[in-house]
Design an enzyme around this catalytic site. Structure first.
Site, PDB file in Angstrom:
ATOM      1  N   LEU A  41       1.203   9.433 -13.003  1.00 42.28           N
ATOM      2  CA  LEU A  41       0.891  10.323 -11.890  1.00 42.28           C
ATOM      3  C   LEU A  41       1.429  11.732 -12.080  1.00 42.28           C
ATOM      4  CD1 LEU A  41      -0.436  10.116  -9.028  1.00 42.28           C
ATOM      5  CD2 LEU A  41       1.864   9.742  -8.136  1.00 42.28           C
ATOM      6  N   CYS A  42       2.655  11.836 -12.580  1.00 41.13           N
ATOM      7  CA  CYS A  42       3.291  13.164 -12.635  1.00 41.13           C
ATOM      8  C   CYS A  42       4.313  13.268 -13.758  1.00 41.13           C
ATOM      9  CB  CYS A  42       3.961  13.460 -11.302  1.00 41.13           C
ATOM     10  SG  CYS A  42       5.099  12.173 -10.777  1.00 41.13           S
ATOM     11  N   GLY A  44       6.420  11.284 -14.774  1.00 43.34           N
ATOM     12  CA  GLY A  44       7.711  10.684 -14.451  1.00 43.34           C
ATOM     13  C   GLY A  44       8.623  11.527 -13.597  1.00 43.34           C
ATOM     14  N   LYS A  45       8.150  12.704 -13.175  1.00 41.98           N
ATOM     15  CA  LYS A  45       8.987  13.584 -12.362  1.00 41.98           C
ATOM     16  C   LYS A  45       8.652  13.402 -10.887  1.00 41.98           C
ATOM     17  CE  LYS A  45       9.124  17.038 -16.055  1.00 41.98           C
ATOM     18  NZ  LYS A  45       8.703  18.398 -16.459  1.00 41.98           N
ATOM     19  N   PRO A  49      13.960  12.839  -4.467  1.00 42.91           N
ATOM     20  CA  PRO A  49      14.853  11.810  -5.024  1.00 42.91           C
ATOM     21  C   PRO A  49      14.482  10.443  -4.454  1.00 42.91           C
ATOM     22  CG  PRO A  49      16.089  13.686  -4.164  1.00 42.91           C
ATOM     23  CD  PRO A  49      14.677  13.844  -3.700  1.00 42.91           C
ATOM     24  N   ASP A 192      -8.924   2.470   1.186  1.00 45.29           N
ATOM     25  CA  ASP A 192      -8.913   1.555   2.338  1.00 45.29           C
ATOM     26  C   ASP A 192      -8.395   2.251   3.592  1.00 45.29           C
ATOM     27  OD1 ASP A 192      -9.243  -0.867   3.680  1.00 45.29           O
ATOM     28  OD2 ASP A 192      -7.215  -1.539   3.219  1.00 45.29           O
TER      29      ASP A 192
END
Length: 354
Positions: A41-42, A44-45, A49, A192
């Site tokens: 998605l990003c 891992g960042k 937090p 959904d």
């Protein structure tokens, strides 16, 4: 007797070790899945937090809790973690549990929790077969309960659901879906979308979307993706997706159109093959007159007769969102713009009459 006690002690120790081993296995399996989702998605960042709670912390948090909120496939329990009140979300065991879906939800929600119209994710516990999510606490009910469970859930909340409130809820949901479609590397389709996936904060009236577990990202440069099967809620599902399993941005537009219609009518109305279906009757949505189907509570408001043009425009938007062919439906950005325009007209009207 000493030998018997020693045997019992070994059995308890063995059971405890097995339980710890299972928790470790779940943690590794689910942790790997969450990391893979975040990387996809990003890179891992995570935008916020993401805290990881132990099973012991979760069990202590909800030990004395008496208040629960039941939503589609989720059981949310009020808990106390680090002196803060939270919502702890468990997957229903009666459904086919898919931990990867929940890990997918964790990754996406973590990237959207800065939005006021998304339920804020604080962290999660990976030591269960299906990960447990921990959200910021809101005194909330689902939009489904607010609209349809008259006399059962929070009567005062439903009585305050004015036309202005309905427009605000619609705009909030549209904003969250538009973010999914436009602010990631490739559009993410919620898939959904229905009224049990929206929480209404009773203190502020703010609508908050949650549960992104079935969402699907479009491949780079593509306008559609094969979902490898159909999953969703009957009556809210895009008919093209239901037939082909193909997901596009217009899939969400259809589901959103059904929610818009329910906000207008105050009924658990579904749209199937161009027909409005509720407990009372079946009618062709194209032939519906807004003054006949609008929730009487809207028309009974002080300015009920002054907003007919807004209601007409709103119903026209519903009709366009729920057209059978996806290509004929507007994109979410156009839906959001039209809703903002209608809300702006309402504000101008109220200011002019005050």
């Amino acid at each position: 007797m000493h030998h018997f006690r020693g045997l019992i002690s070994k059995l308890i120790s063995s059971f405890a070790s097995e339980k710890r081993l299972k928790k470790e296995q779940y943690y590794l399996k689910n942790g790997s899945a969450v990391l893979e989702e975040l990387i996809a998605l990003c890179d891992g960042k995570s935008r916020i937090p993401l805290r990881y709670f132990s099973a012991i912390e979760i069990e202590r948090a909800i030990k004395h809790s008496e208040k629960s909120l039941y939503t589609c496939q989720r059981h949310m329990v009020k808990g106390l973690l680090d002196k803060s009140i939270v919502l702890v979300s468990f997957a229903y065991t009666t459904f086919v549990a898919k931990s990867n879906d929940i890990c997918h939800d964790i990754a996406i929600t973590s990237q959207m929790s800065h939005l006021k119209n998304v339920l804020k994710l604080i962290g999660c516990c990976l030591e269960y077969a299906e990960p447990v999510l921990v959200y910021e606490y809101v005194e909330a009910i689902t939009l489904d309960d607010l609209l349809f469970h008259k006399g059962y859930y929070y009567n005062h909340a439903r009585n305050s659901l004015s036309w202005e409130s309905r427009l605000r809820i619609a705009n909030a949901i549209a904003s969250a879906i538009l973010y999914l479609h436009s602010e990631f590397t490739t559009p993410i389709i919620y898939v959904d979308l229905h009224s049990q996936k929206v929480l209404i904060d009773q203190s502020s009236g703010v609508a908050k979307l949650f549960d992104f577990s079935l969402s699907i990202a479009l491949p780079p440069g593509e306008l559609e993706v094969d979902a490898q099967g159909v999953r969703g809620t009957c009556g809210y599902s895009d008919p093209e997706y239901a037939c082909s399993g193909i997901v596009t941005q217009k899939t969400d537009v259809f589901g959103f159109g059904v929610i818009l219609f329910q906000l207008l009518t105050g009924k658990r109305a579904l749209i199937v093959n161009g027909e409005m279906r509720d407990l009372d009757n079946v009618s062709n949505i194209e032939e519906c007159n807004v003054m006949d189907i609008a929730d009487p509570a809207i028309l009974a408001e002080e300015r009920g007769t002054d907003i007919q043009q807004q209601l007409d425009d709103y119903l026209d938007l519903v009709k366009r969102c729920t057209l059978s062919k996806g290509d004929d439906r507007p994109y979410m950005i156009d839906v959001a713009k039209e809703l903002r325009r209608i809300e702006k007209c309402f504000r101008a009207l109220t200011q002019g009459l005050n």
